[in-house]
Design a protein around this motif. Structure first.
Motif, short mmCIF file in Angstrom:
data_model
loop_
_atom_site.label_atom_id
_atom_site.label_comp_id
_atom_site.label_asym_id
_atom_site.label_seq_id
_atom_site.Cartn_x
_atom_site.Cartn_y
_atom_site.Cartn_z
N PRO A 1 5.28 3.67 -0.20
CA PRO A 1 5.16 3.76 1.46
C PRO A 1 4.72 5.41 1.70
CG PRO A 1 7.35 2.66 0.99
CD PRO A 1 6.50 3.28 -0.39
N LYS A 2 3.64 5.46 2.75
CA LYS A 2 3.52 6.92 3.05
C LYS A 2 4.55 7.65 3.52
CE LYS A 2 0.43 8.81 6.72
NZ LYS A 2 -0.28 8.50 8.00
N SER A 3 5.68 7.01 4.26
CA SER A 3 6.70 7.88 4.49
C SER A 3 7.55 8.84 3.55
CB SER A 3 7.76 7.31 5.53
OG SER A 3 8.24 6.12 4.63
N SER A 4 7.47 8.15 2.27
CA SER A 4 8.20 8.57 1.14
C SER A 4 7.27 9.56 0.50
CB SER A 4 8.55 7.54 0.34
OG SER A 4 7.64 6.94 -0.11
N MET A 5 6.13 9.79 0.70
CA MET A 5 5.19 10.59 0.31
C MET A 5 4.98 11.95 0.74
SD MET A 5 4.62 9.16 -2.54
CE MET A 5 3.37 10.57 -3.33
N THR A 6 5.15 11.99 1.97
CA THR A 6 4.88 13.14 2.86
C THR A 6 5.47 14.29 2.55
OG1 THR A 6 4.77 11.80 4.87
CG2 THR A 6 5.10 14.03 5.10
N HIS A 7 6.73 14.20 1.77
CA HIS A 7 7.54 15.16 1.21
C HIS A 7 6.76 15.64 0.05
CE1 HIS A 7 10.61 17.48 -0.62
NE2 HIS A 7 10.45 16.62 -1.80
N HIS A 8 6.36 14.98 -0.83
CA HIS A 8 5.71 15.16 -2.12
C HIS A 8 4.20 16.03 -1.69
CE1 HIS A 8 8.65 13.23 -4.44
NE2 HIS A 8 8.34 12.10 -3.88
N TRP A 9 3.53 15.43 -0.91
CA TRP A 9 2.26 16.20 -0.42
C TRP A 9 2.49 17.51 -0.19
CZ3 TRP A 9 -0.33 12.57 -2.64
CH2 TRP A 9 -0.42 11.49 -2.53
N ARG A 10 3.57 17.65 0.67
CA ARG A 10 3.97 19.08 0.99
C ARG A 10 4.10 19.94 0.03
NH1 ARG A 10 7.41 17.98 5.11
NH2 ARG A 10 9.16 18.83 3.78
N ALA A 11 5.17 19.47 -0.69
CA ALA A 11 5.55 20.32 -1.93
C ALA A 11 4.56 20.70 -2.91
CB ALA A 11 6.44 19.48 -2.79
N LEU A 12 3.39 19.91 -2.93
CA LEU A 12 2.21 20.27 -3.93
C LEU A 12 1.53 21.17 -3.19
CD1 LEU A 12 1.48 16.66 -5.29
CD2 LEU A 12 2.01 18.55 -6.63
N ARG A 13 1.20 20.91 -1.82
CA ARG A 13 0.24 21.75 -1.03
C ARG A 13 0.96 23.23 -1.09
NH1 ARG A 13 0.78 22.64 4.11
NH2 ARG A 13 1.53 20.16 4.43
N LEU B 1 -5.34 13.80 -9.93
CA LEU B 1 -6.30 14.74 -9.37
C LEU B 1 -7.08 15.47 -10.61
CD1 LEU B 1 -4.66 15.61 -6.11
CD2 LEU B 1 -6.35 14.14 -6.04
N ALA B 2 -6.73 15.21 -11.70
CA ALA B 2 -6.89 16.18 -12.82
C ALA B 2 -8.44 16.16 -12.89
CB ALA B 2 -6.29 15.81 -13.85
N ASP B 3 -9.14 15.21 -12.67
CA ASP B 3 -10.73 15.22 -13.04
C ASP B 3 -11.58 16.12 -11.92
OD1 ASP B 3 -10.57 13.50 -10.78
OD2 ASP B 3 -11.31 11.89 -11.82
N GLY B 4 -10.80 16.70 -10.82
CA GLY B 4 -11.30 17.50 -9.79
C GLY B 4 -11.84 16.81 -8.80
N VAL B 5 -12.17 15.51 -8.80
CA VAL B 5 -12.50 14.61 -7.58
C VAL B 5 -11.49 14.56 -6.62
CG1 VAL B 5 -13.48 12.32 -7.07
CG2 VAL B 5 -13.83 13.20 -9.44
N GLU B 6 -12.18 14.79 -5.48
CA GLU B 6 -11.15 14.69 -4.10
C GLU B 6 -10.98 13.15 -3.91
OE1 GLU B 6 -11.45 16.66 0.08
OE2 GLU B 6 -13.12 15.14 -0.09
N ARG B 7 -9.79 12.77 -3.50
CA ARG B 7 -9.32 11.45 -3.32
C ARG B 7 -8.30 11.57 -1.96
NH1 ARG B 7 -9.74 11.72 -8.84
NH2 ARG B 7 -10.73 9.93 -9.77
N TYR B 8 -8.34 10.40 -1.45
CA TYR B 8 -7.59 10.30 -0.34
C TYR B 8 -5.87 9.65 -0.73
CZ TYR B 8 -8.96 5.20 0.26
OH TYR B 8 -9.26 3.95 0.21
N CYS B 9 -4.87 9.99 0.17
CA CYS B 9 -3.61 9.72 -0.26
C CYS B 9 -3.47 8.34 -0.75
CB CYS B 9 -2.65 10.02 0.81
SG CYS B 9 -2.70 11.92 1.43
#
Lengths: 103, 103
Positions: free
Chosen positions: B49-61, B33-41
Motif C-alpha cells: 500500500p502506498k501509505s506504508s511506503m511514504t516513510h521509506h521513500w522519504r528515508a531514502l531521499r 533502482l541499481a541499474d540506473g533506470v528511473e522508475r515510478y513508485c
C-alpha cells in the motif's frame, strides 16, 4: 544472568548489519573496535551513561557485528571482523574508515 | 504541493545512508533502482500500500540515496548512484548485489 545470544555466521544478514551500523553511536563503536583488539564497554564510550548504551550493544550483537563477553562486572567487546569480511568482502573497509559526520 | 528536499552531495553522510539501506523494503527499492533506470513508485513495490511506503521513500531521499521527481500523479525515482559511488567507492557494489535475506 542471561546468556548473551550471538547469531551464527550463517544467520548474519546484510540488511541488519547495515541497520546496526546506521547509527552514529554504533558506527563509532564499530570503528573503535576496527583494529580487532578486545575492549570493555566503558573504554569505548566513557562519557555516555551505561543505560543509554545497552540498546546499542544489543543491536550490534544481535545483528552479528560484535561479540560480547562477560568477565566479572565488565562486558568485553570484539568486532566479528573476520566473519563479516568473509560474508561481505570490502564492506567494513569502506564503512569503518569513513570519518563519521564528514562522509 | 511541498517541494521534495534532496540533500546536496556534500551533505550526504555515510551513517544515514547505512540507516536508509538498513531496512528490507528500502534495500529492495535501492536494488530495484541499481541499474540506473528511473522508475515510478508503483512499479517497484506494486503489492505494498502506498501509505506504508511514504516513510521509506522519504528515508531514502533525505539520506541522499534516491532522487524523487513528481510528474502528474506519479513519483519517479532514481538511485543517486554516481554521487554515492564518488562519495563511498565500492559501497553500492557490495550492498546492492547481495541478495536480501540470504546474506
Amino acid at each position: 544472568m542471561a546468556a548473551l545470544h550471538h547469531p551464527d555466521i550463517d544467520d548474519i544478514e546484510l540488511v541488519y548489519v547495515l541497520a546496526a551500523l546506521g547509527h552514529p553511536a554504533r558506527l563509532q563503536i564499530a570503528r573503535a573496535l576496527a583494529d580487532g583488539v578486545e575492549r570493555y564497554c566503558g573504554e569505548i564510550m566513557p562519557d555516555v551513561p551505561k543505560s543509554s548504551m545497552t540498546h546499542h550493544w544489543r543491536a550490534l550483537r544481535e545483528s552479528g557485528v560484535i561479540r560480547q563477553r562477560r568477565a566479572g562486572r565488565k562486558l568485553y567487546l570484539t568486532l566479528r571482523r573476520d566473519e563479516l569480511d568473509a560474508l561481505f568482502p570490502g564492506l567494513l573497509d569502506i564503512v569503518l574508515t569513513e570519518p563519521v559526520g564528514t562522509r
